[in-house]
Design a protein around this motif. Structure first.
Motif, PDB file in Angstrom:
ATOM      1  N   ASN A 266       0.483  -1.356   0.123  1.00 49.79           N
ATOM      2  CA  ASN A 266       0.088   0.097  -0.173  1.00 49.79           C
ATOM      3  C   ASN A 266       0.839   1.182   0.149  1.00 49.79           C
ATOM      4  N   MET A 267       2.036   1.208   0.333  1.00 47.05           N
ATOM      5  CA  MET A 267       3.013   2.613   0.194  1.00 47.05           C
ATOM      6  C   MET A 267       3.210   2.915  -1.343  1.00 47.05           C
ATOM      7  N   VAL A 268       3.495   1.758  -2.033  1.00 44.26           N
ATOM      8  CA  VAL A 268       3.470   1.692  -3.696  1.00 44.26           C
ATOM      9  C   VAL A 268       2.311   2.354  -3.992  1.00 44.26           C
ATOM     10  N   LEU A 269       1.307   1.550  -3.689  1.00 41.72           N
ATOM     11  CA  LEU A 269      -0.203   2.159  -4.053  1.00 41.72           C
ATOM     12  C   LEU A 269      -0.120   3.703  -3.966  1.00 41.72           C
ATOM     13  N   GLU A 270       0.184   4.088  -2.586  1.00 43.60           N
ATOM     14  CA  GLU A 270      -0.228   5.365  -2.211  1.00 43.60           C
ATOM     15  C   GLU A 270       0.660   6.270  -3.006  1.00 43.60           C
ATOM     16  N   ALA A 271       2.058   6.025  -3.647  1.00 45.29           N
ATOM     17  CA  ALA A 271       2.709   6.721  -4.430  1.00 45.29           C
ATOM     18  C   ALA A 271       2.124   6.961  -5.914  1.00 45.29           C
ATOM     19  N   ALA A 272       1.364   6.062  -6.397  1.00 39.44           N
ATOM     20  CA  ALA A 272       0.700   5.960  -7.726  1.00 39.44           C
ATOM     21  C   ALA A 272      -0.660   6.591  -7.423  1.00 39.44           C
ATOM     22  N   LYS A 273      -1.437   6.958  -6.106  1.00 43.60           N
ATOM     23  CA  LYS A 273      -2.325   7.759  -6.210  1.00 43.60           C
ATOM     24  C   LYS A 273      -2.562   9.120  -6.716  1.00 43.60           C
ATOM     25  N   GLY A 274      -3.549   9.436  -7.597  1.00 43.80           N
ATOM     26  CA  GLY A 274      -3.673  10.825  -8.028  1.00 43.80           C
ATOM     27  C   GLY A 274      -3.182  10.962  -9.032  1.00 43.80           C
ATOM     28  N   THR A 275      -2.196  10.043  -9.728  1.00 45.24           N
ATOM     29  CA  THR A 275      -1.285  10.409 -11.047  1.00 45.24           C
ATOM     30  C   THR A 275      -1.938   9.582 -11.839  1.00 45.24           C
ATOM     31  N   ASP A 276      -1.218   9.763 -13.410  1.00 47.37           N
ATOM     32  CA  ASP A 276      -1.825   8.932 -14.464  1.00 47.37           C
ATOM     33  C   ASP A 276      -0.851   7.707 -14.667  1.00 47.37           C
ATOM     34  N   ILE A 277      -0.128   7.357 -13.798  1.00 44.75           N
ATOM     35  CA  ILE A 277       0.892   5.967 -13.781  1.00 44.75           C
ATOM     36  C   ILE A 277      -0.004   4.723 -13.899  1.00 44.75           C
ATOM     37  N   GLN A 278       0.432   4.121 -14.866  1.00 42.72           N
ATOM     38  CA  GLN A 278      -0.171   2.814 -15.227  1.00 42.72           C
ATOM     39  C   GLN A 278       0.582   1.676 -14.429  1.00 42.72           C
ATOM     40  N   LEU A 279       0.174   1.270 -13.227  1.00 45.64           N
ATOM     41  CA  LEU A 279       0.853   0.194 -12.495  1.00 45.64           C
ATOM     42  C   LEU A 279       0.243  -1.102 -12.313  1.00 45.64           C
ATOM     43  N   PHE A 280       1.037  -2.194 -12.741  1.00 45.38           N
ATOM     44  CA  PHE A 280       0.441  -3.623 -12.671  1.00 45.38           C
ATOM     45  C   PHE A 280       1.563  -4.251 -11.905  1.00 45.38           C
ATOM     46  N   VAL A 281       1.079  -5.304 -11.086  1.00 56.92           N
ATOM     47  CA  VAL A 281       1.900  -6.132 -10.302  1.00 56.92           C
ATOM     48  C   VAL A 281       1.706  -7.646 -10.221  1.00 56.92           C
ATOM     49  N   SER A 282       2.358  -8.671 -10.205  1.00 55.81           N
ATOM     50  CA  SER A 282       2.171  -9.885  -9.799  1.00 55.81           C
ATOM     51  C   SER A 282       2.323 -10.220  -8.334  1.00 55.81           C
ATOM     52  N   THR A 283       1.289 -11.119  -8.133  1.00 57.85           N
ATOM     53  CA  THR A 283       1.218 -11.296  -6.602  1.00 57.85           C
ATOM     54  C   THR A 283       0.383 -12.480  -6.271  1.00 57.85           C
ATOM     55  N   PHE A 284       0.401 -12.918  -4.846  1.00 61.05           N
ATOM     56  CA  PHE A 284      -0.403 -14.063  -4.551  1.00 61.05           C
ATOM     57  C   PHE A 284      -1.694 -14.206  -4.211  1.00 61.05           C
ATOM     58  N   TYR A 285      -2.278 -13.307  -3.843  1.00 56.44           N
ATOM     59  CA  TYR A 285      -3.472 -13.138  -3.270  1.00 56.44           C
ATOM     60  C   TYR A 285      -4.223 -11.585  -3.516  1.00 56.44           C
ATOM     61  N   GLN A 286      -5.639 -11.898  -3.955  1.00 53.69           N
ATOM     62  CA  GLN A 286      -6.126 -10.516  -4.216  1.00 53.69           C
ATOM     63  C   GLN A 286      -7.371 -10.366  -2.936  1.00 53.69           C
ATOM     64  N   GLU A 287      -7.489  -9.145  -2.736  1.00 54.76           N
ATOM     65  CA  GLU A 287      -8.650  -9.093  -1.530  1.00 54.76           C
ATOM     66  C   GLU A 287      -9.830  -9.486  -2.285  1.00 54.76           C
ATOM     67  N   GLY A 288     -10.844 -10.181  -1.521  1.00 55.55           N
ATOM     68  CA  GLY A 288     -12.067 -10.664  -2.126  1.00 55.55           C
ATOM     69  C   GLY A 288     -11.877 -12.259  -2.321  1.00 55.55           C
ATOM     70  N   GLY A 289     -10.609 -12.680  -2.426  1.00 55.97           N
ATOM     71  CA  GLY A 289     -10.220 -14.165  -2.532  1.00 55.97           C
ATOM     72  C   GLY A 289     -11.138 -14.932  -1.280  1.00 55.97           C
ATOM     73  N   SER A 290     -10.959 -14.651  -0.285  1.00 57.09           N
ATOM     74  CA  SER A 290     -11.570 -15.218   0.738  1.00 57.09           C
ATOM     75  C   SER A 290     -12.472 -14.365   1.792  1.00 57.09           C
ATOM     76  N   PRO A 291     -13.646 -14.005   1.410  1.00 56.81           N
ATOM     77  CA  PRO A 291     -14.170 -13.449   2.332  1.00 56.81           C
ATOM     78  C   PRO A 291     -14.214 -13.388   3.770  1.00 56.81           C
ATOM     79  N   GLU A 292     -14.121 -14.401   4.124  1.00 62.70           N
ATOM     80  CA  GLU A 292     -14.149 -14.777   5.614  1.00 62.70           C
ATOM     81  C   GLU A 292     -12.661 -14.260   6.127  1.00 62.70           C
ATOM     82  N   PHE A 293     -11.817 -14.655   5.588  1.00 62.46           N
ATOM     83  CA  PHE A 293     -10.455 -14.232   5.789  1.00 62.46           C
ATOM     84  C   PHE A 293     -10.444 -12.781   5.829  1.00 62.46           C
ATOM     85  N   ASP A 294     -10.850 -12.085   4.844  1.00 65.84           N
ATOM     86  CA  ASP A 294     -10.920 -10.589   4.607  1.00 65.84           C
ATOM     87  C   ASP A 294     -11.686  -9.929   5.681  1.00 65.84           C
ATOM     88  N   ALA A 295     -12.584 -10.285   6.292  1.00 62.91           N
ATOM     89  CA  ALA A 295     -13.558  -9.595   7.164  1.00 62.91           C
ATOM     90  C   ALA A 295     -12.729  -9.869   8.445  1.00 62.91           C
TER      91      ALA A 295
END
Length: 396
Positions: A266-295
């Motif tokens: 989220n520090m990298v996300l904050e750096a991109a916020k409010g800009t025109d940068i196109q940022l894509f990352v590969s990762t292991f999990y996306q929020e929403g994958g397990s609603p119980e865990f997320d909550a």
């Protein structure tokens, strides 16, 4: 009351102290209340350049420990104690941090965020006969030649292939600008793997390295711009990534920036916020994958000020937090499978452990690497500073 105590304990541990109760130097013992105790070593960076990612990874383990503070082994219930040793994001400090866990008498180790420190600590764990479960250390050399190191994450060759294919599929990229830190095994390994896949498919790369502690990336970014690069691939640390994203925005860089799992922060996300940068990352999990865990993890973060600070001040769920959570439960499964809390027995049982976690199915191959074939590609929604799932992509 039991849950309250677990939450309080996890808050203290977030300070990165080596906290011990019970018998120091043994994997199990009796605490002040008479509970049997088994210690799990947490080998993570809670200071240095990788501290942001390390703290988030620890956060997942602490939440899991608060949720499940005991394990039943051979008919006896053990209180699980997390013993945290800060490797300082440094290969120089890593061996001492690893030795501290050996001296503390942990039954096995979880970590680390960062492949370089994992490789630096690996021989210590190997010599001590102590199994280590890598959480998000993706460099192939972490497990190569070390019979005691396992991992639950995908590897860099897989991750680089996924990102190279994504660059070609999504952007019809012909020219890629590759930028990593000089001498950094994680960065340079990913750059090399990306280059292999991209050039084999007919693409052209411009490959550059910057010196350690560099803070001005304008020369590199302007070079990428002037060369007409279709994408910029920069698999760097969180600290460097925030600077690169901020400076790219100020220069009006329009080429999409592709990053590896370290940029899923989220520090990298904050750096991109409010800009025109196109940022894509590969990762292991996306929020929403397990609603119980997320909550559950959001509630844990929002009711625990120390946890929230460690998560960067908000409740955005990092993929490394989900992986830390899964790693804790894999450790418990290894103890159950071993029917013992002794390190050698746990190591012997670990290779056969399977577990379905919030990040997916976990199993190990003959080397000790995770059997995984899928990565999540996320993009930064710069208007509101959140991640969105772009695609789920397999190698090939």
């Amino acid at each position: 009351m039991k849950k309250f105590l677990a939450l309080a304990l996890s808050g203290v541990m977030m300070l990165g102290l080596l906290v011990g109760c019970g018998q120091t130097g043994t994997t199990s013992g009796s605490g002040e209340t008479g509970d049997k105790i088994v210690k799990i070593g947490v080998y993570e960076p809670t200071s240095g350049d990788s501290a942001s990612g390390g703290k988030k990874e620890v956060l997942g383990m602490q939440y899991a420990n608060a949720e499940t503070p005991t394990v039943t082994v051979n008919g006896e219930e053990y209180k699980v104690e997390l013993v945290i040793s800060d490797n300082g994001s440094s290969t120089d400090k890593a061996p001492t941090a690893a030795s501290n866990l050996v001296d503390a008498g942990v039954a096995l180790v979880l970590g680390s965020y960062g492949s370089g420190v994992s490789m630096a600590g690996g021989p210590i764990f190997n010599d001590a006969g102590l199994a280590a479960i890598g959480v998000t250390c993706t460099n192939p050399n972490v497990t190569a030649g070390n019979d005691y190191y396992y991992r639950i994450c995908f590897l860099d060759n897989f991750q680089a292939e996924v990102l190279a294919n994504f660059a070609m599929d999504k952007f019809d990229a012909d020219v890629a600008y590759l930028l990593g830190e000089t001498g950094n095994e994680y960065d340079q390994g990913l750059v090399a793997f990306f280059e292999q896949v991209f050039t084999a498919a007919g693409g052209t790369v411009i490959k550059k390295s910057f010196p350690t502690n560099n803070s001005d990336f304008t020369t590199y970014l302007n070079e990428a711009k002037d060369a007409g690069a279709d994408v910029i691939f920069t698999p760097v640390s969180i600290a460097y990534a925030t600077q690169i994203v901020t400076q790219a925005a100020s220069l009006g860089i329009t080429a999409p920036i592709l990053g590896s799992d370290t940029l899923d922060d989220n520090m990298v996300l904050e750096a991109a916020k409010g800009t025109d940068i196109q940022l894509f990352v590969s990762t292991f999990y996306q929020e929403g994958g397990s609603p119980e865990f997320d909550a559950g993890i959001k509630n844990y973060i929002n009711t625990n000020s120390t946890a929230k600070d460690s998560n960067g001040g908000n409740d955005t769920i990092s993929a490394v937090t989900a992986m830390g959570y899964d790693a804790y439960y894999v450790a418990l499964e290894a103890m159950k499978a071993a029917n013992s809390v002794e390190p050698e027995a746990i190591k012997a049982a670990l290779s056969g452990v399977t577990y379905t976690g919030v990040s997916g199915a976990i199993a190990f191959d003959e080397i000790g690497d995770a059997i995984r074939d899928t990565a999540y590609i996320k993009t930064a929604k710069t208007a509101d500073g959140t991640w969105a799932l772009e695609t789920v992509q397999k190698a090939g």
